[in-house]
Write a protein that holds these residues in place. Structure first.
Motif, PDB file in Angstrom:
ATOM      1  N   SER A  74      74.327 -40.465  -2.187  1.00 51.29           N
ATOM      2  CA  SER A  74      75.397 -39.309  -2.419  1.00 51.29           C
ATOM      3  C   SER A  74      76.697 -39.530  -1.495  1.00 51.29           C
ATOM      4  O   SER A  74      77.222 -38.563  -0.867  1.00 51.29           O
ATOM      5  CB  SER A  74      74.684 -38.011  -2.064  1.00 51.29           C
ATOM      6  N   GLY A  75      76.975 -40.762  -1.122  1.00 50.67           N
ATOM      7  CA  GLY A  75      77.992 -41.193  -0.356  1.00 50.67           C
ATOM      8  C   GLY A  75      78.193 -41.204   0.918  1.00 50.67           C
ATOM      9  O   GLY A  75      79.229 -41.234   1.758  1.00 50.67           O
ATOM     10  N   HIS A  76      77.136 -41.190   1.752  1.00 50.92           N
ATOM     11  CA  HIS A  76      76.939 -41.129   3.125  1.00 50.92           C
ATOM     12  C   HIS A  76      77.291 -42.540   3.759  1.00 50.92           C
ATOM     13  O   HIS A  76      76.629 -43.607   3.265  1.00 50.92           O
ATOM     14  CB  HIS A  76      75.367 -40.737   3.807  1.00 50.92           C
ATOM     15  N   ASP A  77      77.999 -42.896   4.537  1.00 47.05           N
ATOM     16  CA  ASP A  77      78.512 -44.084   5.167  1.00 47.05           C
ATOM     17  C   ASP A  77      77.565 -44.584   6.277  1.00 47.05           C
ATOM     18  O   ASP A  77      77.338 -45.757   6.629  1.00 47.05           O
ATOM     19  CB  ASP A  77      79.995 -44.079   5.777  1.00 47.05           C
ATOM     20  N   LEU A  78      76.706 -43.484   6.797  1.00 46.27           N
ATOM     21  CA  LEU A  78      75.756 -43.807   8.075  1.00 46.27           C
ATOM     22  C   LEU A  78      74.620 -43.065   7.957  1.00 46.27           C
ATOM     23  O   LEU A  78      75.056 -41.626   7.963  1.00 46.27           O
ATOM     24  CB  LEU A  78      76.865 -43.646   9.376  1.00 46.27           C
ATOM     25  N   ILE A  79      73.578 -43.480   7.911  1.00 47.88           N
ATOM     26  CA  ILE A  79      72.284 -42.669   8.083  1.00 47.88           C
ATOM     27  C   ILE A  79      71.531 -42.957   9.405  1.00 47.88           C
ATOM     28  O   ILE A  79      71.014 -44.278   9.326  1.00 47.88           O
ATOM     29  CB  ILE A  79      71.850 -43.019   6.747  1.00 47.88           C
ATOM     30  N   PHE A  80      71.165 -42.155  10.024  1.00 50.05           N
ATOM     31  CA  PHE A  80      70.337 -42.129  11.124  1.00 50.05           C
ATOM     32  C   PHE A  80      68.919 -41.693  10.569  1.00 50.05           C
ATOM     33  O   PHE A  80      68.678 -40.443  10.017  1.00 50.05           O
ATOM     34  CB  PHE A  80      70.658 -41.117  12.255  1.00 50.05           C
ATOM     35  N   THR A  81      67.813 -42.641  10.579  1.00 51.91           N
ATOM     36  CA  THR A  81      66.463 -42.293  10.322  1.00 51.91           C
ATOM     37  C   THR A  81      65.644 -42.259  11.512  1.00 51.91           C
ATOM     38  O   THR A  81      65.660 -43.091  12.300  1.00 51.91           O
ATOM     39  CB  THR A  81      65.807 -43.377   9.346  1.00 51.91           C
ATOM     40  N   THR A  82      65.332 -40.838  11.911  1.00 53.09           N
ATOM     41  CA  THR A  82      64.730 -40.728  13.290  1.00 53.09           C
ATOM     42  C   THR A  82      63.229 -40.718  13.545  1.00 53.09           C
ATOM     43  O   THR A  82      62.741 -39.889  14.632  1.00 53.09           O
ATOM     44  CB  THR A  82      65.394 -39.335  13.751  1.00 53.09           C
ATOM     45  N   SER A  83      62.400 -41.500  12.823  1.00 52.28           N
ATOM     46  CA  SER A  83      61.155 -41.412  13.167  1.00 52.28           C
ATOM     47  C   SER A  83      60.461 -43.122  13.009  1.00 52.28           C
ATOM     48  O   SER A  83      61.017 -43.717  12.132  1.00 52.28           O
ATOM     49  CB  SER A  83      60.107 -40.610  12.442  1.00 52.28           C
TER      50      SER A  83
END
Length: 346
Positions: A74-83
């Motif tokens: 969906s066009g996110h440039d940066l994704i933080f996965t927090t676990s």
């Protein structure tokens, strides 16, 4: 942490779209809450230059992969996965989206478009151990823990080393609840530890359940992730807390500037990435002064919680006098230090 940075092709952007994937609810007052405070910090600082999305209550495995992939599509440039459990799903999705930057919290696997980050929360955990060592009457401390992974074991050991640096007779009993966020199980575990003689409760879980149990029994406690004093007005001494905002801001700004690189970040007290929550008035002045001196020493690099000599439960010296555990050793912790009671689950 360690290792060279890895670069991916990037160009400056007018607006960056950032996604956050959370293991628990934003209202857990703990781990997820602290990450969401970081997300809000980014919004406040960058205004209309950033658009953020968060998905909460995401389970490890297939559910995480589905959510991460949806954000990437969906066009996110940066994704933080927090676990920690999101590590492999993050890597799998990242292979399909080479132009998206991914950042994984508490992990150790990195690729050209996947960076890793964490804070040295073991530093304030060591300091809470010092407080416990000075304030316990029974010399039994209870510790509610989630899963026996290196991150959690490292925290237990740091706490125990701080405890025994001022009170060599004190010990730590651990109850594992096999959950990051389960208020009922966490509270039951704290109650069980109190029943076994613990007069102070610490935790590496994400709800205020242990703090509430301690408050109900008139036992001191340390929260985790964020200030949990509202759940233990009379007994919550302080907490080892996270401050994700500056780190999230720096990563987002790097994407905006077209300068993002895959790196290992492991920042501590010196970078204000982690800290202690406000002290409860029940902590004696001389104890606060001692803790503040040790905090300054850690910040300046003259004190390291994992400097030798350090023995394991069997009395074997694992870290010799004059030596300090390096980051690779800290990231691979699979043994208890002397002072922790019971066997480590396999």
């Amino acid at each position: 942490m360690f290792g060279a940075s890895l670069s991916m092709s990037a160009i400056a952007k007018d607006v960056v779209k950032v996604g956050f994937v959370y293991i628990g609810p934003t209202g857990d007052t703990g781990w997820t809450y602290s990450h969401d405070m970081g997300r809000q910090f980014v919004e406040q600082r960058l205004g209309d230059k950033v658009s953020t999305t968060y998905i909460e209550n995401v389970s490890d495995g297939a559910d995480a992969e589905r959510v991460i992939r949806r954000l990437a599509k969906s066009g996110h440039d940066l994704i933080f996965t927090t676990s920690f459990g999101f590590m492999n799903p993050t890597l799998k999705v990242a292979r399909s989206f080479p132009n998206v930057a991914f950042e994984h919290a508490s992990g150790y696997k990195r690729t050209k478009n996947v960076g890793t980050y964490f804070d040295r929360v073991y530093q304030p955990r060591y300091l809470t151990g010092v407080i416990a060592g000075k304030m316990t009457q029974s010399n039994v401390i209870g510790y509610v823990a989630s899963f026996p992974i290196p991150e959690v074991i490292r925290g237990i050991n740091a706490f125990t080393l701080g405890l025994r640096s001022v009170n060599p007779e004190a010990t730590v009993k651990v109850v594992w609840v096999s959950a990051w966020y389960d208020p009922a199980k966490e509270r039951e575990a704290a109650d069980a530890l109190i029943g076994q003689g613990a007069d102070i409760i610490s935790q590496h879980t994400n709800s205020p359940g242990p703090v509430q149990a301690a408050e109900a029994k008139g036992v001191y406690s340390f929260g985790y992730n964020a200030d949990m004093s509202s759940f233990g007005e009379n007994t919550h001494l302080t907490a080892a807390i996270h401050n994700w905002g500056p780190m999230y801001l720096a990563k987002t700004q790097a994407v905006l500037d077209g300068k993002w690189k895959s790196t290992d970040v492991w920042a501590g007290l010196e970078a204000n990435a982690t800290d202690l929550a406000p002290y409860h008035p029940a902590i004696p002045k001389d104890v606060i002064e001692l803790v503040e001196r040790k905090k300054l020493a850690i910040t300046q690099g003259s004190l390291h919680p994992f400097s030798g000599p350090i023995k394991d439960q069997t009395g074997q010296v694992r870290v010799a006098d004059g030596e300090t555990m390096n980051d690779r050793q800290l990231l691979g912790f699979d043994w208890y230090v002397e002072g922790v009671v019971g066997e480590l689950p396999k």
